[in-house]
Design an enzyme around this catalytic site. Structure first.
Site, short mmCIF file in Angstrom:
data_model
loop_
_atom_site.label_atom_id
_atom_site.label_comp_id
_atom_site.label_asym_id
_atom_site.label_seq_id
_atom_site.Cartn_x
_atom_site.Cartn_y
_atom_site.Cartn_z
N GLU A 13 29.12 -0.66 -58.18
CA GLU A 13 27.84 -0.67 -57.47
C GLU A 13 27.65 -1.96 -56.67
OE1 GLU A 13 23.96 -0.65 -59.79
OE2 GLU A 13 23.43 0.66 -58.12
N GLU A 14 27.90 -3.08 -57.31
CA GLU A 14 27.67 -4.35 -56.63
C GLU A 14 28.60 -4.51 -55.43
OE1 GLU A 14 28.15 -4.12 -59.97
OE2 GLU A 14 26.41 -4.98 -60.98
N ASP A 42 27.05 6.28 -56.35
CA ASP A 42 26.92 4.87 -56.73
C ASP A 42 26.79 4.85 -58.24
OD1 ASP A 42 25.93 2.38 -57.45
OD2 ASP A 42 24.07 2.55 -56.28
N1 AR6 Z 1 36.03 4.19 -56.03
C1 AR6 Z 1 36.41 4.97 -57.07
N2 AR6 Z 1 36.37 4.61 -58.34
C2 AR6 Z 1 35.95 3.36 -58.63
C3 AR6 Z 1 35.55 2.47 -57.62
C4 AR6 Z 1 35.59 2.93 -56.26
N3 AR6 Z 1 35.24 2.16 -55.26
N4 AR6 Z 1 35.18 1.31 -58.20
C5 AR6 Z 1 35.33 1.48 -59.53
N5 AR6 Z 1 35.82 2.71 -59.80
P1 AR6 Z 1 31.70 0.69 -63.14
P2 AR6 Z 1 29.73 2.03 -64.87
C6 AR6 Z 1 36.11 3.26 -61.13
O1 AR6 Z 1 32.12 -0.11 -64.32
O2 AR6 Z 1 30.59 2.06 -66.08
C7 AR6 Z 1 27.27 -2.15 -62.59
O3 AR6 Z 1 26.88 -3.45 -62.96
C8 AR6 Z 1 36.84 2.33 -62.06
O4 AR6 Z 1 37.74 3.12 -62.83
O5 AR6 Z 1 31.23 -0.01 -61.92
O6 AR6 Z 1 28.88 3.21 -64.55
C9 AR6 Z 1 26.05 -1.28 -62.37
O7 AR6 Z 1 25.00 -1.97 -61.74
C10 AR6 Z 1 35.75 1.76 -62.93
O8 AR6 Z 1 36.21 1.34 -64.19
O9 AR6 Z 1 30.58 1.77 -63.52
C11 AR6 Z 1 25.72 -0.86 -63.77
O10 AR6 Z 1 24.96 -1.85 -64.42
C12 AR6 Z 1 34.83 2.95 -63.07
O11 AR6 Z 1 34.88 3.55 -61.77
C13 AR6 Z 1 27.07 -0.73 -64.42
O12 AR6 Z 1 27.95 -1.58 -63.67
C14 AR6 Z 1 33.43 2.61 -63.47
O13 AR6 Z 1 32.89 1.62 -62.64
C15 AR6 Z 1 27.60 0.67 -64.33
O14 AR6 Z 1 28.81 0.74 -65.02
#
Ligand code: AR6
Length: 487
Positions: free
Chosen positions: A273-274, A255
């Site tokens: 995550e959401e 996650d």
């Molecule tokens: N499976 C594989 N890859 C994925 C998927 C999935 N289901 N969904 C997204 N990606 P991000 P962060 C890829 O932005 O930067 C939330 O608000 C996709 O390339 O969700 O760690 C949390 O609560 C995407 O751009 O993660 C935190 O506050 C990349 O994963 C914050 O966002 C990153 O996804 C975390 O942000």
């Protein structure tokens, strides 16, 4: 290794281990000082799920439940809540009716009220506080009950969230904020949540198992000394398409969390995550008791069910259809689904990530999340399903983050499935990088030192705007004497 698997390889051919095939039989479910079990374990060994009996506790180590609000007047807050909510029982109650009902018992008179009624939680629910490893196991029905309370905003002392307030270091749990957002995003979230509540309240579809929430804190004497680690890299399979939650079934699924688990799930957030929390709303209950994660901590959740299929992402996100989750359950009646919440650093300025300190922090966080139970041999440990952790909302560099996760997984002795989320170019580059590192038998320690060299290089070069700065894959390939285009 599956490095030769093309982007979008068939999942059936994968060599990575998954639950339940690699499962090792569990001991009998029982509580101890590190594990709170909210159901009666004696009854459970006879196949029944009944809540534990015990004394409610109202203190700073336990979740404050609405019906246990200290009694100090003739007015029962819980009775008022029940009355307020009963007005909603007739068919066709409007959103306004719900709002009115919630406001009845959320007036500023909380001091005069007490709670009395919801008996399902006699065992107090401990708060999973910082710097303390502890697990909570509860039934899916208990979770639904807590989430119904969150929906109706009954949790006391949880509405003031500024730092310094009693729960300032905890995520929000009452749904009030979600109800206040008027947007297509909220609409789709509510569809998913209503579908969840429909499913858990229908006798025929009521969930029948348990879920464990485990806060894991790694003491400093167990932090790896990265530059001395001699491990070779474990297997990596790269997938250009597919989703962690779907194609990573049976693996430990990452996650991409916020330090307050669930991030913006009850607000505007709608990324990895959401979305996961919408598909599996039981995850939301972790916000009730999980204090903000520290750098050496993660939250591991075992057994949540998937209730909804969704499509899209962010503004295109939509609830699609009910999901019938037929996944098997383990000996503790937990669905074979394990998720680990690890929060990457949110880089305001992406250049900050190329420093030893930042790299160490991300390595430690990934390692805490990936490390299996030291008592379980690696033959019984599923692979990790991850991807661009920290590289969306948090602006990390996917190349650097992939290397960091490979190092953490290698020290944790686990294989990795990496999903590039439809980025085929990234998938090819990552596969190539991995082959180079494998062919040169690069150890974790060596890779760590190469990353330090890259930090020096990039800090020296970011002032020279006219020069193109090499990315970390190009830099490493050159350093170890392999030209990426020759592979
Ligand atoms: N499976 C594989 N890859 C994925 C998927 C999935 N289901 N969904 C997204 N990606 P991000 P962060 C890829 O932005 O930067 C939330 O608000 C996709 O390339 O969700 O760690 C949390 O609560 C995407 O751009 O993660 C935190 O506050 C990349 O994963 C914050 O966002 C990153 O996804 C975390 O942000």
């Amino acid at each position: 290794a599956g490095t030769d698997a093309p982007a979008g390889a068939k999942w059936g051919e994968s060599a990575l281990k998954r639950e339940p095939e690699c499962h090792m039989e569990l001991d009998r479910l029982c509580a101890d000082s590190n594990h709170t079990v909210l159901i009666d374990t004696r009854a459970f060994s006879n196949g029944k799920i009944v809540p534990c009996k015990g004394q409610p506790i109202w203190d700073s180590n336990h979740v404050k439940l609405p019906q246990h609000y200290p009694i100090n007047s003739r007015e029962s807050r819980w009775a008022a809540t029940e009355r307020a909510l009963q007005t909603l029982m007739h068919r066709g109650a409007s959103a306004r009716d719900v709002e009115t009902a919630i406001k009845i018992y959320n007036q500023a008179h909380s001091k005069d009220w007490h709670f009395d009624g919801l008996r399902i939680f006699a065992e107090p629910i401990p708060l999973l506080r910082q710097h303390c490893s502890h697990a909570i196991t509860m039934s899916q029905v208990q979770i639904s009950c807590l989430l119904a309370n969150a929906f109706f905003c009954t949790f006391p002392h949880r509405n003031a969230t500024h730092p310094g307030s009693e729960y300032g270091n905890f995520p929000t749990i009452n749904f009030s904020r979600l109800f206040s957002e008027r947007s297509p995003r909220t609409f789709q979230k509510l569809r998913a949540l209503f579908h969840y509540f429909d499913t858990v309240t229908e006798e025929a579809t009521k969930p029948t198992g348990l879920v464990t929430f485990e806060r894991i804190c790694l003491p400093q004497n167990q932090w790896p000394d990265w530059n001395k680690r001699m491990e070779q890299l474990t297997n990596l399979e790269v997938y250009g398409n597919g989703f962690i939650e779907r194609e990573g079934k049976g693996m430990l699924q990452v996650d991409f969390a916020a330090s307050m688990v669930g991030g913006g799930v009850l607000g505007r957030g709608l990324v990895q995550e959401e979305i996961r929390f919408m598909q599996c709303p039981e995850l939301i209950v972790s916000r009730l008791f999980t204090e903000k994660l520290a750098d050496n901590e993660c939250l591991r959740i075992t057994g949540v069910q998937t209730y909804s299929n969704t499509r899209g992402y962010s503004d295109t996100f939509a609830w699609e259809s009910p999901h019938k989750d037929n996944t098997q359950r383990d000996e503790w009646k937990r669905i074979y689904c394990q998720i680990v919440a690890i929060d990457a650093t949110n880089f305001q300025d992406p250049r900050q990530q190329y420093t030893e300190r930042s790299i160490q922090r991300e390595l430690l966080k990934a390692y805490v999340g990936f490390r299996g139970d030291p008592n379980i041999p690696s033959a019984y440990t599923a692979a990790i399903a991850t991807g661009n952790w920290g590289c969306g909302a948090f602006k990390g560099d996917p190349m650097l983050k992939a290397l960091i996760q490979m190092m953490a997984a290698s020290v944790a002795q686990r294989d990795l499935a990496y999903f590039t989320f439809n980025n085929m170019k990234q998938a090819e580059e990552l596969k190539r990088m991995f082959m180079i590192l494998k062919s040169q038998k690069i150890t974790v320690g060596k890779l760590y030192n190469l990353l330090q060299d890259y930090c020096d290089y990039s800090s020296r070069h970011h002032h020279h705007h006219q020069q193109r700065v090499k990315n970390v894959f190009e830099f490493i390939s050159e350093k170890i004497g392999v030209c990426p285009s020759h592979l």
